[in-house]
Design a protein around this motif. Structure first.
Motif, PDB file in Angstrom:
ATOM      1  N   THR A 329       0.834  -1.215   0.000  1.00  0.00           N
ATOM      2  CA  THR A 329       0.000   0.000   0.000  1.00  0.00           C
ATOM      3  C   THR A 329       0.861   1.254   0.000  1.00  0.00           C
ATOM      4  O   THR A 329       0.669   2.164  -0.828  1.00  0.00           O
ATOM      5  N   ALA A 330       1.831   1.330   0.914  1.00  0.00           N
ATOM      6  CA  ALA A 330       2.682   2.513   0.989  1.00  0.00           C
ATOM      7  C   ALA A 330       3.552   2.655  -0.259  1.00  0.00           C
ATOM      8  O   ALA A 330       3.828   3.777  -0.712  1.00  0.00           O
ATOM      9  N   SER A 331       3.990   1.540  -0.848  1.00  0.00           N
ATOM     10  CA  SER A 331       4.829   1.594  -2.050  1.00  0.00           C
ATOM     11  C   SER A 331       4.034   2.082  -3.256  1.00  0.00           C
ATOM     12  O   SER A 331       4.508   2.908  -4.041  1.00  0.00           O
ATOM     13  N   VAL A 332       2.830   1.571  -3.411  1.00  0.00           N
ATOM     14  CA  VAL A 332       2.005   1.954  -4.562  1.00  0.00           C
ATOM     15  C   VAL A 332       1.540   3.401  -4.442  1.00  0.00           C
ATOM     16  O   VAL A 332       1.634   4.189  -5.391  1.00  0.00           O
ATOM     17  N   THR A 333       1.028   3.763  -3.262  1.00  0.00           N
ATOM     18  CA  THR A 333       0.547   5.143  -3.103  1.00  0.00           C
ATOM     19  C   THR A 333       1.698   6.139  -3.164  1.00  0.00           C
ATOM     20  O   THR A 333       1.573   7.201  -3.788  1.00  0.00           O
ATOM     21  N   GLY A 334       2.827   5.822  -2.537  1.00  0.00           N
ATOM     22  CA  GLY A 334       3.937   6.766  -2.464  1.00  0.00           C
ATOM     23  C   GLY A 334       4.881   6.701  -3.652  1.00  0.00           C
ATOM     24  O   GLY A 334       5.116   7.706  -4.328  1.00  0.00           O
ATOM     25  N   HIS A 335       5.432   5.507  -3.954  1.00  0.00           N
ATOM     26  CA  HIS A 335       6.446   5.391  -5.016  1.00  0.00           C
ATOM     27  C   HIS A 335       5.839   5.475  -6.417  1.00  0.00           C
ATOM     28  O   HIS A 335       6.381   6.157  -7.290  1.00  0.00           O
ATOM     29  N   VAL A 336       4.724   4.785  -6.631  1.00  0.00           N
ATOM     30  CA  VAL A 336       4.155   4.735  -7.978  1.00  0.00           C
ATOM     31  C   VAL A 336       3.278   5.964  -8.278  1.00  0.00           C
ATOM     32  O   VAL A 336       3.394   6.577  -9.336  1.00  0.00           O
ATOM     33  N   PHE A 337       2.419   6.358  -7.315  1.00  0.00           N
ATOM     34  CA  PHE A 337       1.466   7.443  -7.589  1.00  0.00           C
ATOM     35  C   PHE A 337       1.788   8.741  -6.860  1.00  0.00           C
ATOM     36  O   PHE A 337       1.123   9.750  -7.079  1.00  0.00           O
ATOM     37  N   ASP A 352      -7.146   1.514  -3.073  1.00  0.00           N
ATOM     38  CA  ASP A 352      -8.106   0.563  -3.641  1.00  0.00           C
ATOM     39  C   ASP A 352      -7.460  -0.279  -4.732  1.00  0.00           C
ATOM     40  O   ASP A 352      -7.800  -1.455  -4.900  1.00  0.00           O
ATOM     41  N   TRP A 353      -6.545   0.333  -5.489  1.00  0.00           N
ATOM     42  CA  TRP A 353      -5.889  -0.431  -6.563  1.00  0.00           C
ATOM     43  C   TRP A 353      -5.019  -1.539  -5.985  1.00  0.00           C
ATOM     44  O   TRP A 353      -4.823  -2.573  -6.620  1.00  0.00           O
ATOM     45  N   VAL A 354      -4.506  -1.338  -4.776  1.00  0.00           N
ATOM     46  CA  VAL A 354      -3.756  -2.410  -4.110  1.00  0.00           C
ATOM     47  C   VAL A 354      -4.665  -3.615  -3.886  1.00  0.00           C
ATOM     48  O   VAL A 354      -4.244  -4.762  -4.054  1.00  0.00           O
ATOM     49  N   THR A 355      -5.918  -3.368  -3.511  1.00  0.00           N
ATOM     50  CA  THR A 355      -6.845  -4.490  -3.344  1.00  0.00           C
ATOM     51  C   THR A 355      -7.086  -5.194  -4.672  1.00  0.00           C
ATOM     52  O   THR A 355      -7.274  -6.413  -4.704  1.00  0.00           O
ATOM     53  N   VAL A 356      -7.077  -4.432  -5.779  1.00  0.00           N
ATOM     54  CA  VAL A 356      -7.210  -5.053  -7.097  1.00  0.00           C
ATOM     55  C   VAL A 356      -5.963  -5.883  -7.413  1.00  0.00           C
ATOM     56  O   VAL A 356      -6.053  -6.990  -7.951  1.00  0.00           O
ATOM     57  N   ILE A 397      10.065  -7.575  -7.373  1.00  0.00           N
ATOM     58  CA  ILE A 397      11.133  -6.639  -7.733  1.00  0.00           C
ATOM     59  C   ILE A 397      10.676  -5.685  -8.834  1.00  0.00           C
ATOM     60  O   ILE A 397      11.016  -4.490  -8.830  1.00  0.00           O
ATOM     61  N   SER A 398       9.866  -6.186  -9.755  1.00  0.00           N
ATOM     62  CA  SER A 398       9.447  -5.366 -10.904  1.00  0.00           C
ATOM     63  C   SER A 398       8.582  -4.177 -10.513  1.00  0.00           C
ATOM     64  O   SER A 398       8.470  -3.214 -11.285  1.00  0.00           O
ATOM     65  N   LEU A 408       1.314  -2.773 -12.681  1.00  0.00           N
ATOM     66  CA  LEU A 408       1.207  -3.331 -11.330  1.00  0.00           C
ATOM     67  C   LEU A 408       0.477  -4.667 -11.337  1.00  0.00           C
ATOM     68  O   LEU A 408       0.832  -5.588 -10.613  1.00  0.00           O
ATOM     69  N   LEU A 409      -0.545  -4.762 -12.165  1.00  0.00           N
ATOM     70  CA  LEU A 409      -1.290  -6.024 -12.250  1.00  0.00           C
ATOM     71  C   LEU A 409      -0.434  -7.128 -12.860  1.00  0.00           C
ATOM     72  O   LEU A 409      -0.476  -8.281 -12.413  1.00  0.00           O
TER      73      LEU A 409
END
Length: 507
Positions: A329-337, A352-356, A397-398, A408-409
């Protein structure tokens, strides 16, 4: 006398409860970090708040396994534990999203994880009890299928409630959004109903029947139990206890003297406690005192060889999984978005996208659950597990290089293959090495190698992220990815052996 083959639908019924159990785990894994952050947790504090889950499993699972081995009621041997755990888990799932403060949420996580473990632990032994050797891989694959399906729907629930039903996905600061609350409510109901299905639609063999099956199996395979020297075993237990206590004390003092992060105490004080327990049990055994406590602590030391080798595989694969559950969650919200503000639409949409993402890896796991046994039959269980874990590690890693939601998916596809294998192949490799009289207990002890790496991850990842990676959680996922690849390579050194390592060391 051999266990009869069960039909597809009999195996379906005895595994169906895992659908509900995984609803609970999916909601916990995908939303707990979000709940903690919403209630005010800092990113470096999240691992220590998660510590309740693995510590609970470490204590609960071998105890439940030990007592379920010795239980026989009108409901059977394992099913009473399914039912009690399901009732308690459902209550905890209703409580979790209504936590008024961070520490109440952490305490509720402790209760919820303990309850889920009460239901889950006997399910692994249930397969070993009811299925002949030739059907156990199918039995564990069926569990993996239901775990995948339950996790898909459970992980996707907040997204469904937001985008399909129209519930609010945001709330005031410190308040859990309605979409998350209703997801937990549905999860509580599904958990209870699915376990009830297994309780009332499956049957169990009596202890006498299981003894007869094992006696026939041992006679047929000419298995000779390996008897260990009791005095030597007691001395080894005491020595190991002294070494563990000394190491724990020395490192704990080093942590204190250098003012290192307090989370590190959990791991090494735990080592002192375990070492002390070994010393106490060794002294009790010298006095010929034999009870549940001495049996549990001694059998822990006298595991079958296959189990010891699989321990390292489990350690690194579950270390990787725990890093993913804590930090995605923290990686996707912070690093990616690029957002850390929990009150914004961007943060909550990203969460929410993390849940997906979790839905995708669980969906892939369900899809390949019955393909892995086919590949294993053409190659081997070990090669199949190695390949799956390498794919999972590369997927984690990707995420560092991904910039889009679709990317991400795709990263989660490899994780899904690894997850399907982790849930089935190690248990198939292990089950043939365990005596039925201790099936539940050893399956519980095997959980140590799921729990200990989670405790290690919870105690050191926060420290590493804060001290060496400038509080950027994406690097925890990279560490996890390399750990999963290593676990795959370690699989190749596992030697399966049908001979039961039954020791008189507990006497």
């Amino acid at each position: 006398m051999q266990k009869p083959k069960l039909s597809f639908w009999e195996i379906w019924n005895m595994s169906f409860g895992f659908l509900g159990i995984q609803f609970g785990f999916a909601l916990q894994n995908a939303n707990t970090s979000r709940i903690f952050e919403t209630l005010g947790a800092q990113v470096e504090d999240i691992p220590i708040l998660w510590i309740a889950a693995p510590v609970t499993g470490l204590v609960v699972q071998p105890i439940i396994g030990y007592f379920s081995d010795r239980t026989w009621t009108k409901l059977g041997r394992r099913r009473p534990y399914f039912l009690i755990g399901a009732i308690l888990s459902s209550i905890a799932l209703f409580m979790m999203p209504n936590s008024p403060s961070l520490w109440i949420a952490a305490g509720t996580l402790w209760i919820m994880d303990a309850s889920i473990n009460i239901s889950m632990e006997p399910f692994r032994a249930f397969v070993g009890d009811n299925l002949p050797d030739r059907q156990r891989t199918l039995g564990f694959a069926m569990q993996s299928f239901f775990i995948g399906i339950g996790a898909v729907v459970g992980s996707l629930l907040p997204y469904i409630f937001t985008n399909w039903i129209g519930l609010e996905n945001t709330a005031a600061e410190g308040v859990i959004p309605p979409s998350v609350k209703w997801s937990f409510y549905v999860g509580g109901v599904v958990f209870l109903l699915a376990v009830l299905w297994t309780v009332f639609k499956s049957k169990e063999y009596s202890p006498k029947e299981l003894e007869a099956f094992e006696a026939a199996s041992n006679a047929k395979a000419s298995l000779q139990p390996k008897i260990e020297n009791r005095e030597k075993n007691i001395k080894n237990q005491q020595t190991i206890g002294l070494v563990m206590t000394a190491i724990g004390a020395i490192i704990s003092y080093y942590i204190y003297a250098n003012s290192l992060t307090k989370e590190l105490y959990i791991l090494f004080v735990g080592l002192i406690v375990l070492g002390t327990l070994f010393i106490i049990v060794a002294q009790l055994r010298k006095q010929n005192i034999r009870n549940g406590f001495t049996i549990i602590m001694t059998d822990m030391l006298n595991m079958p060889e296959t189990m010891k080798q699989l321990a390292w595989v489990q350690f690194f694969s579950w270390f990787a999984l725990f890093s993913m559950w804590i930090y995605t969650t923290a990686s996707v919200t912070g690093h990616v978005f690029g957002t850390t503000d929990t009150t914004t639409v961007l943060y909550n949409d990203s969460a929410d996208w993390v849940t997906v993402m979790f839905t995708v890896y669980n969906g892939v796991a369900a899809a390949v659950a019955f393909l892995l046994p086919v590949l294993a039959k053409r190659t081997s269980n070990k090669f199949t597990h190695m390949l799956a874990l390498v794919m999972g590690g590369l997927g984690l890693i990707s995420i560092y290089f991904v910039t889009t939601k679709v990317g991400l998916l795709l990263a989660m596809v490899g994780v899904g293959v690894a997850w399907a294998s982790i849930l089935s192949i190690p248990y198939a490799l292990l089950s043939g090495s365990l005596p039925s009289a201790k099936m539940g207990y050893y399956m519980g002890v095997f959980n140590f190698f799921i729990v200990i790496p989670q405790i290690v991850a919870a105690t050191i990842l926060g420290f590493l992220v804060k001290e060496y990676f400038n509080s950027e959680p994406i690097y925890a996922l990279i560490i996890g990815g390399f750990a999963m690849i290593l676990s795959g390579l370690l699989t190749l050194r596992v030697k399966t052996n049908k001979k039961l390592n039954i020791s008189d060391a507990t006497n």
